[in-house]
Every structure is written in structure tokens, then in C-alpha cells.
Motif scaffolding. Structure first.
Motif, mmCIF file in Angstrom:
data_model
loop_
_atom_site.group_PDB
_atom_site.id
_atom_site.type_symbol
_atom_site.label_atom_id
_atom_site.label_comp_id
_atom_site.label_asym_id
_atom_site.label_seq_id
_atom_site.Cartn_x
_atom_site.Cartn_y
_atom_site.Cartn_z
ATOM 1 N N ARG A 64 44.535 37.394 23.148
ATOM 2 C CA ARG A 64 43.149 37.121 22.801
ATOM 3 C C ARG A 64 42.959 37.153 21.282
ATOM 4 O O ARG A 64 42.344 36.264 20.691
ATOM 5 N N ASN A 122 36.745 36.512 25.267
ATOM 6 C CA ASN A 122 36.278 37.875 25.495
ATOM 7 C C ASN A 122 35.962 38.118 26.969
ATOM 8 O O ASN A 122 36.309 39.169 27.518
ATOM 9 N N GLU A 123 35.299 37.167 27.610
ATOM 10 C CA GLU A 123 34.969 37.323 29.022
ATOM 11 C C GLU A 123 36.237 37.407 29.866
ATOM 12 O O GLU A 123 36.351 38.253 30.751
ATOM 13 N N TYR A 124 37.181 36.532 29.576
ATOM 14 C CA TYR A 124 38.429 36.545 30.329
ATOM 15 C C TYR A 124 39.174 37.867 30.118
ATOM 16 O O TYR A 124 39.650 38.485 31.074
ATOM 17 N N SER A 125 39.277 38.287 28.869
ATOM 18 C CA SER A 125 39.984 39.536 28.567
ATOM 19 C C SER A 125 39.300 40.725 29.236
ATOM 20 O O SER A 125 39.961 41.594 29.807
ATOM 21 N N GLU A 126 37.985 40.771 29.158
ATOM 22 C CA GLU A 126 37.234 41.863 29.765
ATOM 23 C C GLU A 126 37.463 41.887 31.272
ATOM 24 O O GLU A 126 37.693 42.939 31.861
ATOM 25 N N ASP A 127 37.421 40.725 31.897
ATOM 26 C CA ASP A 127 37.639 40.626 33.333
ATOM 27 C C ASP A 127 39.056 41.051 33.697
ATOM 28 O O ASP A 127 39.262 41.819 34.641
ATOM 29 N N ALA A 128 40.032 40.564 32.947
ATOM 30 C CA ALA A 128 41.430 40.913 33.225
ATOM 31 C C ALA A 128 41.661 42.417 33.041
ATOM 32 O O ALA A 128 42.331 43.061 33.854
ATOM 33 N N ALA A 130 39.390 44.765 33.270
ATOM 34 C CA ALA A 130 38.661 45.476 34.328
ATOM 35 C C ALA A 130 39.476 45.463 35.619
ATOM 36 O O ALA A 130 39.600 46.486 36.303
ATOM 37 N N ARG A 131 40.046 44.306 35.952
ATOM 38 C CA ARG A 131 40.867 44.223 37.167
ATOM 39 C C ARG A 131 42.097 45.109 37.037
ATOM 40 O O ARG A 131 42.478 45.798 37.993
ATOM 41 N N THR A 132 42.710 45.093 35.872
ATOM 42 C CA THR A 132 43.888 45.930 35.645
ATOM 43 C C THR A 132 43.512 47.400 35.749
ATOM 44 O O THR A 132 44.220 48.195 36.374
ATOM 45 N N GLU A 134 41.046 48.702 37.425
ATOM 46 C CA GLU A 134 40.778 49.017 38.816
ATOM 47 C C GLU A 134 42.080 49.195 39.591
ATOM 48 O O GLU A 134 42.221 50.122 40.380
#
Length: 178
Positions: A64, A122-128, A130-132, A134
């Protein structure tokens, strides 16, 4: 990434199966006997898999950052190019005005594109992340549960063995006195 998560989940399921399938000692139905080395090996494998997830999250962050830096360089290059093009145009007012307008439009498009790419990144990184997070938290919670179950079972087994040894010692002491 999904493969690493599946690997962690597979290892945790193996731990759970081993504990659930473990035999209970006589008169202790809520306790289980498990192979300690096998359980510890599985826990080591889970621990080894977790850093892979963390490394992947770090790689996403680095990617990113590189993407944002590349976008900024592109904007700077486009701006320099637009300024150079504007300076090399003939001083005629219409041509000069057209060049300035074109440069302004190029810069505006580049800035808008950079803002958009930055937002998407930023949205993609935040989502990735967050999934990681979790997945790592779920794996950690499962490891903690399995570890608690293992400790409980191990403690119970050790207590049982102590009691058995205590019973065996007393009876042999009585037979020696007799």
C-alpha cells in the motif's frame, strides 16, 4: 492468504478431534488422556502458521505504501510534464491559455486519481488487515481454548496418577510390615 487460514483451521480442528477422541480414564468421564507430544507438536504448527498471517499483513501494508508513493511520483511527473509543456508553448495568448488550461486539467485529473487510488488502497488495506486480525484472533482464541482443555486434562491425569501411586505405595508399605 485463505490457504494459510485454512491450514490454521485444519490444525485447530485436528487438536479438537484429538481431545474429543481421547479416552477417559475409569471413573473420570469428564477427563481425557491425550498424547502430550502430539498435542504440543500441533500447537507448534499453529504457532508457526500464525507468523505467516502477520507477515502477509505487513506485506499488504508495504505494498500500500509503495502504491501511494508511486501515485505521488506519477502526479509529480505529470505536473512537471504539464509545466514543461506549458513553458514550451508559444507565447500567443490563445495557445498559452489552452496550454495552461490543459495543464490544469491534467493536474486536476492526476490529483483526483491519486486521491481515489489512495482511498481505494486504504479501504482495501483496512479490510485485509481486519480480516487478518479476525482470523488471527479466532486462531488464537481456539489455541487458548485447546490449551486450557489440555491443561485441565493433563492436571486431572497427573492427579489421578498421584492418587494411584499414593494407593500403591500405602498397600506395599502395609505388606512390608506384615
Amino acid at each position: 492468504m485463505a490457504n494459510e487460514i485454512n491450514n490454521i483451521n485444519r490444525l485447530l480442528e485436528m487438536l479438537q478431534e484429538r481431545i474429543e477422541d481421547a479416552k477417559s480414564p475409569a471413573l473420570k468421564p469428564n477427563m481425557s488422556i491425550v498424547e502430550r507430544d502430539e498435542m504440543l507438536d500441533l500447537l507448534d504448527e499453529v504457532r508457526a502458521a500464525l507468523p505467516v498471517e502477520l507477515k502477509r499483513a505487513q506485506e499488504l501494508l508495504a505494498a500500500r505504501e509503495k502504491f501511494v508513493e508511486d501515485a505521488k511520483r506519477d502526479v509529480d511527473r505529470m505536473m512537471r510534464q504539464a509545466e514543461l509543456e506549458a513553458k514550451t508553448k508559444v507565447s500567443d495568448s490563445e495557445v498559452l491559455y489552452a496550454a495552461k488550461e490543459q495543464a490544469r486539467q491534467i493536474v486536476a485529473r492526476a490529483e483526483e486519481r491519486a486521491r481515489h487510488l489512495y482511498q481505494v488502497t486504504n479501504e482495501y488495506s483496512e479490510d485485509a488487515l481486519a480480516r487478518t486480525e479476525e482470523a488471527v484472533q479466532a486462531a488464537l482464541d481456539e489455541v487458548k481454548q485447546q490449551r486450557l482443555r489440555f491443561r485441565t486434562a493433563s492436571h486431572a491425569k497427573m492427579q489421578e496418577q498421584r492418587e494411584e501411586l499414593g494407593d500403591g505405595t500405602e498397600s506395599s508399605a502395609f505388606s512390608a510390615d506384615a
